[in-house]
Motif scaffolding. Sequence first.
Motif, short mmCIF file in Angstrom:
data_model
loop_
_atom_site.label_atom_id
_atom_site.label_comp_id
_atom_site.label_asym_id
_atom_site.label_seq_id
_atom_site.Cartn_x
_atom_site.Cartn_y
_atom_site.Cartn_z
N LEU A 27 0.82 -1.22 0.00
CA LEU A 27 0.00 0.00 0.00
C LEU A 27 0.85 1.26 0.00
CD1 LEU A 27 -2.89 -0.96 2.46
CD2 LEU A 27 -3.04 -0.65 -0.01
N THR A 28 1.99 1.23 0.71
CA THR A 28 2.76 2.47 0.85
C THR A 28 3.85 2.64 -0.20
OG1 THR A 28 4.11 1.32 2.48
CG2 THR A 28 2.40 2.77 3.34
N VAL A 29 4.21 1.56 -0.91
CA VAL A 29 5.29 1.73 -1.91
C VAL A 29 4.76 1.57 -3.36
CG1 VAL A 29 7.59 0.98 -2.64
CG2 VAL A 29 7.03 1.12 -0.22
N PRO A 30 4.56 0.35 -3.87
CA PRO A 30 4.16 0.28 -5.29
C PRO A 30 2.77 0.87 -5.55
CG PRO A 30 4.20 -1.92 -4.32
CD PRO A 30 4.74 -1.00 -3.30
N ASN A 31 1.83 0.63 -4.61
CA ASN A 31 0.48 1.19 -4.78
C ASN A 31 0.54 2.72 -4.78
OD1 ASN A 31 -2.50 1.32 -4.60
ND2 ASN A 31 -2.09 2.02 -2.54
N MET A 32 1.36 3.26 -3.89
CA MET A 32 1.50 4.72 -3.82
C MET A 32 2.06 5.27 -5.13
SD MET A 32 1.05 7.24 -1.82
CE MET A 32 1.06 6.70 -0.12
N ALA A 33 3.06 4.56 -5.66
CA ALA A 33 3.66 5.01 -6.93
C ALA A 33 2.62 5.00 -8.05
CB ALA A 33 4.83 4.09 -7.30
N ALA A 34 1.83 3.91 -8.12
CA ALA A 34 0.79 3.81 -9.16
C ALA A 34 -0.24 4.92 -9.00
CB ALA A 34 0.13 2.44 -9.09
N LYS A 35 -0.69 5.14 -7.76
CA LYS A 35 -1.73 6.16 -7.51
C LYS A 35 -1.22 7.56 -7.88
CE LYS A 35 -5.06 3.57 -5.74
NZ LYS A 35 -4.61 2.28 -6.27
N ARG A 36 0.06 7.82 -7.57
CA ARG A 36 0.60 9.15 -7.91
C ARG A 36 0.70 9.33 -9.41
NH1 ARG A 36 5.24 9.47 -3.30
NH2 ARG A 36 3.83 9.96 -1.58
N ALA A 37 1.13 8.29 -10.11
CA ALA A 37 1.23 8.39 -11.58
C ALA A 37 -0.16 8.60 -12.18
CB ALA A 37 1.87 7.13 -12.14
N ILE A 38 -1.14 7.87 -11.66
CA ILE A 38 -2.51 8.02 -12.17
C ILE A 38 -3.04 9.42 -11.85
CG2 ILE A 38 -4.90 7.21 -11.87
CD1 ILE A 38 -3.69 4.39 -11.41
N ALA A 39 -2.74 9.91 -10.62
CA ALA A 39 -3.18 11.27 -10.23
C ALA A 39 -2.59 12.31 -11.18
CB ALA A 39 -2.78 11.56 -8.79
N MET A 40 -1.31 12.14 -11.52
CA MET A 40 -0.68 13.10 -12.43
C MET A 40 -1.34 13.04 -13.81
SD MET A 40 3.32 12.79 -11.52
CE MET A 40 3.84 12.78 -9.83
N GLY A 41 -1.67 11.85 -14.25
CA GLY A 41 -2.37 11.70 -15.54
C GLY A 41 -3.73 12.37 -15.50
N ILE A 42 -4.46 12.15 -14.40
CA ILE A 42 -5.78 12.79 -14.25
C ILE A 42 -5.63 14.31 -14.24
CG2 ILE A 42 -7.70 13.15 -12.63
CD1 ILE A 42 -7.31 10.23 -11.74
N GLY A 43 -4.62 14.78 -13.51
CA GLY A 43 -4.39 16.22 -13.42
C GLY A 43 -4.12 16.84 -14.78
N LEU A 44 -3.21 16.20 -15.54
CA LEU A 44 -2.88 16.74 -16.87
C LEU A 44 -4.10 16.71 -17.78
CD1 LEU A 44 0.66 15.16 -17.38
CD2 LEU A 44 0.13 17.58 -17.08
N GLY A 45 -4.85 15.61 -17.71
CA GLY A 45 -6.07 15.49 -18.52
C GLY A 45 -7.10 16.53 -18.13
N GLY A 46 -7.25 16.75 -16.83
CA GLY A 46 -8.22 17.74 -16.34
C GLY A 46 -7.86 19.15 -16.78
N ILE A 47 -6.57 19.47 -16.68
CA ILE A 47 -6.13 20.81 -17.09
C ILE A 47 -6.32 21.01 -18.59
CG2 ILE A 47 -4.09 22.29 -17.31
CD1 ILE A 47 -3.16 21.07 -14.62
N ALA A 48 -5.99 19.97 -19.36
CA ALA A 48 -6.15 20.06 -20.82
C ALA A 48 -7.62 20.28 -21.18
CB ALA A 48 -5.63 18.79 -21.49
N THR A 49 -8.51 19.54 -20.50
CA THR A 49 -9.96 19.70 -20.78
C THR A 49 -10.43 21.09 -20.38
OG1 THR A 49 -10.20 17.36 -20.29
CG2 THR A 49 -12.22 18.64 -20.37
#
Lengths: 205, 208
Positions: free
Chosen positions: A167-189
């Motif tokens: 939960l604190t290492v690989p899951n955290m890494a995946a969630k942060r990468a997904i959050a950054m993707g969502i953020g970039l997508g949201g800003i673009a929209t």
Amino acid sequence: MRWQIPLLIVLIGGVFMAVQYFVPLEFSERIYEYCVDWVIIVGVFAMGLGLWSLFRVSVGKIQTKAQGWGYNFITLGGLFGMILLGLFSGIEEGKQFMNLFWYIYTPIQSSMFALLAFYVASAAYRAFRARTLVSTILLLTAVVIMLRLIPLGPVSGLNQTVASWILTVPNMAAKRAIAMGIGLGGIATALKVVLGIERSYMGKE
Amino acid sequence: MGTGEILWNGLALFLTLSIFSILYKDNPFYKIAEHLVVGVSAGYFAIILYYNSFIPKVWVPVVHESKFLYILPTILGVLMWTRFSRKWSWVSRYPIAAYMGIGMGVAIPVTMQAYILVPLYATMQPIGFTSMALFNNLLVAAGVLCALVYFFFSKEHTGAFGGVAKVGIWTLMVGFGAGFGLTVMGRVSLLIERFTFMRDYLQKLFGF
């Protein structure tokens, strides 16, 4: 008039609100709060639109005697019951309005979400197959996380340590990468909307 | 338990069982509960919005505090209702435009802050091999980088780039697996809560 002015409002509103975030002046913050109030006020009236839509659909089904039309009386009863109780008896704890919330809304919502436990278990049983490396990783992770809180005798401690690490290492890494993707997508929209490239929310001519 | 409590909890028990009855097949009890929750939730949120937004943001400023600046957004809100008219529905684009413009303008810097800068700050921690904490920081940073590489579709995923992207997929799969496990556990917790409620109610009612 029908298209240009609304698009201009979106452009001016969007650019102004985005820029004011970086202006640390009291005047700017007051305008920001006023504009945010605008959004809330428009949202209040939009709620009326939704209520009218629900009323019209329900009454329409009753009038046309569509399949299961009788159930729409229950929808309308629930709707008007809550509104009348809320308006005339208040919304404090202990009032009938809150009783309807705690003894009708809450148990139904909890039960509906709890139902998903059955459906998810059923779907997982049919779909989860360790055929490839990636599906095996997903399956193993899910199993370790699900068994985290269950007493497993001598391996409980180990399982909890592994689950906590996941939960604190690989899951955290995946969630942060997904959050950054969502953020970039949201800003673009958002930029597409502000610049008038995306206009579907305005409907058709 | 008083009579009121017995009746209200009895209603909650009936509705809980009505929802669970869908596990057998679609039936009138499920449909009653389903239609009831639609009406009750719409009415509930309408009233909450009325007391928490309409009264403090429209009624009090305009009527009690004479802040007539708030008439402007109120007029815009009323214009939303022109959607009911075919002839005048285009006027509702004005409040929608104000809503979208302000909403998107607020969203751009806030999204940048919450979804990009904060995760970036959290990822850029001291890394190393001398302790488990430093090594975990290294794994998180590497995992984020690999997963971001996987999302980069402008370059073909071959060679070293493809290898990094593959590690990114593994990282994402661990994330999805953990998400699935946590979701299932959350739903099971809700299920246990419902069964606990039914058991407690029946125990109190019949005293066993």
